[in-house]
Write an enzyme that holds these catalytic residues in place. Structure first.
Site, PDB file in Angstrom:
ATOM      1  N   GLY A  34     -20.809   3.459 -48.550  1.00 17.03           N
ATOM      2  CA  GLY A  34     -21.307   4.429 -49.535  1.00 17.03           C
ATOM      3  C   GLY A  34     -20.223   5.008 -50.419  1.00 17.03           C
ATOM      4  O   GLY A  34     -20.362   6.112 -50.943  1.00 17.03           O
ATOM      5  N   ASN A  36     -19.337   3.921 -53.414  1.00 17.06           N
ATOM      6  CA  ASN A  36     -19.824   4.011 -54.806  1.00 17.06           C
ATOM      7  C   ASN A  36     -20.742   5.217 -54.963  1.00 17.06           C
ATOM      8  O   ASN A  36     -20.700   5.893 -55.990  1.00 17.06           O
ATOM      9  CB  ASN A  36     -20.527   2.715 -55.224  1.00 17.06           C
ATOM     10  N   ASN A 129     -27.099  -1.845 -61.178  1.00 18.84           N
ATOM     11  CA  ASN A 129     -26.459  -2.381 -59.978  1.00 18.84           C
ATOM     12  C   ASN A 129     -24.983  -2.578 -60.269  1.00 18.84           C
ATOM     13  O   ASN A 129     -24.596  -2.813 -61.414  1.00 18.84           O
ATOM     14  CB  ASN A 129     -27.091  -3.734 -59.603  1.00 18.84           C
ATOM     15  N   HIS A 131     -21.709  -4.943 -59.127  1.00 18.26           N
ATOM     16  CA  HIS A 131     -21.370  -6.184 -58.420  1.00 18.26           C
ATOM     17  C   HIS A 131     -19.847  -6.321 -58.435  1.00 18.26           C
ATOM     18  O   HIS A 131     -19.221  -6.150 -59.481  1.00 18.26           O
ATOM     19  CB  HIS A 131     -22.027  -7.373 -59.126  1.00 18.26           C
ATOM     20  N   GLU A 201     -14.446  -0.408 -59.421  1.00 17.67           N
ATOM     21  CA  GLU A 201     -15.908  -0.254 -59.307  1.00 17.67           C
ATOM     22  C   GLU A 201     -16.301   1.207 -59.509  1.00 17.67           C
ATOM     23  O   GLU A 201     -17.235   1.519 -60.252  1.00 17.67           O
ATOM     24  CB  GLU A 201     -16.383  -0.651 -57.901  1.00 17.67           C
TER      25      GLU A 201
HETATM   26  C1  GAR Z   1     -19.462  -2.643 -53.207  1.00 18.48           C
HETATM   27  O1  GAR Z   1     -18.308  -3.432 -53.273  1.00 18.48           O
HETATM   28  C2  GAR Z   1     -20.522  -3.165 -54.156  1.00 18.48           C
HETATM   29  O2  GAR Z   1     -19.983  -3.674 -55.340  1.00 18.48           O
HETATM   30  C3  GAR Z   1     -21.156  -4.252 -53.326  1.00 18.48           C
HETATM   31  O3  GAR Z   1     -21.235  -3.713 -52.041  1.00 18.48           O
HETATM   32  C4  GAR Z   1     -20.157  -2.812 -51.847  1.00 18.48           C
HETATM   33  C5  GAR Z   1     -20.692  -1.493 -51.340  1.00 18.48           C
HETATM   34  O4  GAR Z   1     -19.609  -0.658 -51.034  1.00 18.48           O
HETATM   35  N1  GAR Z   1     -22.437  -4.608 -53.827  1.00 18.48           N
HETATM   36  C6  GAR Z   1     -22.819  -5.874 -53.960  1.00 18.48           C
HETATM   37  O5  GAR Z   1     -22.140  -6.805 -53.620  1.00 18.48           O
HETATM   38  C7  GAR Z   1     -24.206  -6.039 -54.551  1.00 18.48           C
HETATM   39  N2  GAR Z   1     -24.366  -7.399 -55.028  1.00 18.48           N
HETATM   40  P1  GAR Z   1     -19.811   0.903 -50.864  1.00 18.48           P
HETATM   41  O6  GAR Z   1     -20.892   1.063 -49.783  1.00 18.48           O
HETATM   42  O7  GAR Z   1     -18.498   1.423 -50.417  1.00 18.48           O
HETATM   43  O8  GAR Z   1     -20.248   1.444 -52.174  1.00 18.48           O
END
Ligand code: GAR
Length: 232
Positions: A34, A36, A129, A131, A201
């Site tokens: 979590g 992001n 979203n 990525h 990100e």
């Molecule tokens: C992040 O790196 C995000 O870009 C990826 O999952 C991770 C979640 O991290 N999402 C994808 O790959 C979707 N296609 P977080 O829980 O620390 O935000």
């Protein structure tokens, strides 16, 4: 002018007028960290996003993201995927919750499920979203999180990065809002590359959400995103 000829101007849609504080619904699945979500929470609190996280929704009970919401006094709801007959029933429950919280924009923040058609239709160009790669490379079903970085290294790509895009019925295929490049180092592992990409990100997601909040995103022909100049 011959009115029977199709207009040469692209068909455009501006999904949010930017005339009020944005209400964001964050949607997560799995036991993701979590980070992001945390970046979006911090950006709202520090004024980098003109809006607030109205609700955090998880399809996984006990996800760390729910604890983050709790710490910041943000309402959260859990809709365990297994409790619903099918994806559509789950989407309907999520949609009702988004409506209750008057959500303008859904931010997928580690949502590894495919959003169903009803959710996509109700939030057309109002669901984003993030990525961890440069779409359209290294994306699609099964390529998420660390798997993206492993695929980039295995292929030998020299740059990777971040894409923020509007989510649609197809995995990682909706109109691209922002992309940022991150170089790949000779001695990178999936973990070191992920660590270099993650802060990018966080910044890119907040930047894209703020462009939306300011009413500066326009979708052309359902494919390209134009970023309008800042007003006044
Ligand atoms: C992040 O790196 C995000 O870009 C990826 O999952 C991770 C979640 O991290 N999402 C994808 O790959 C979707 N296609 P977080 O829980 O620390 O935000």
């Amino acid at each position: 002018m011959d009115s029977s000829r199709p207009s040469e101007r692209p068909w455009t849609e501006r999904p949010f007028p930017g005339d009020r504080p944005l209400r964001i619904g964050a949607l997560l699945s799995g036991k993701g960290r979590g980070t992001n979500l945390q970046a979006l929470i911090d950006s709202c609190a520090e004024g980098r996003i003109s809006g607030e996280i109205a609700v955090v929704i998880s399809t996984t009970p006990g996800a760390p993201a729910l604890e983050r919401a709790h710490r910041h006094g943000i309402p959260s709801r859990t809709f365990p995927g297994k409790s619903y007959a099918d994806g559509e029933a789950l989407d309907d429950a999520i949609l009702a919750c988004l409506n209750d919280h008057r959500v303008d924009l859904i931010c997928l923040a580690g949502y590894m499920r495919k959003a169903g058609q009803r959710l996509c239709e109700a939030y057309r160009w109002r669901m984003m979203n993030i990525h961890p790669g440069l779409i359209p490379a290294f994306c699609g079903q099964g390529l998420y999180g660390g798997k993206v970085h492993a695929a980039v290294l295995e292929y030998g790509a020299k740059v990777s990065g971040v894409t923020v895009h509007f989510a649609t019925e197809e995995y990682d295929a909706g109109p691209i809002i922002l992309q940022k490049c991150v170089p790949v180092a000779e001695d990178d592992t999936p973990e070191t590359l992920a660590a270099r990409i993650l802060p990018v990100e966080h910044a890119a997601y907040s930047e894209a959400v703020q462009l939306f909040a300011e009413g500066r995103l326009e979708v052309l022909d359902g494919r390209r995103v134009r970023i309008l100049p800042k007003r006044g």
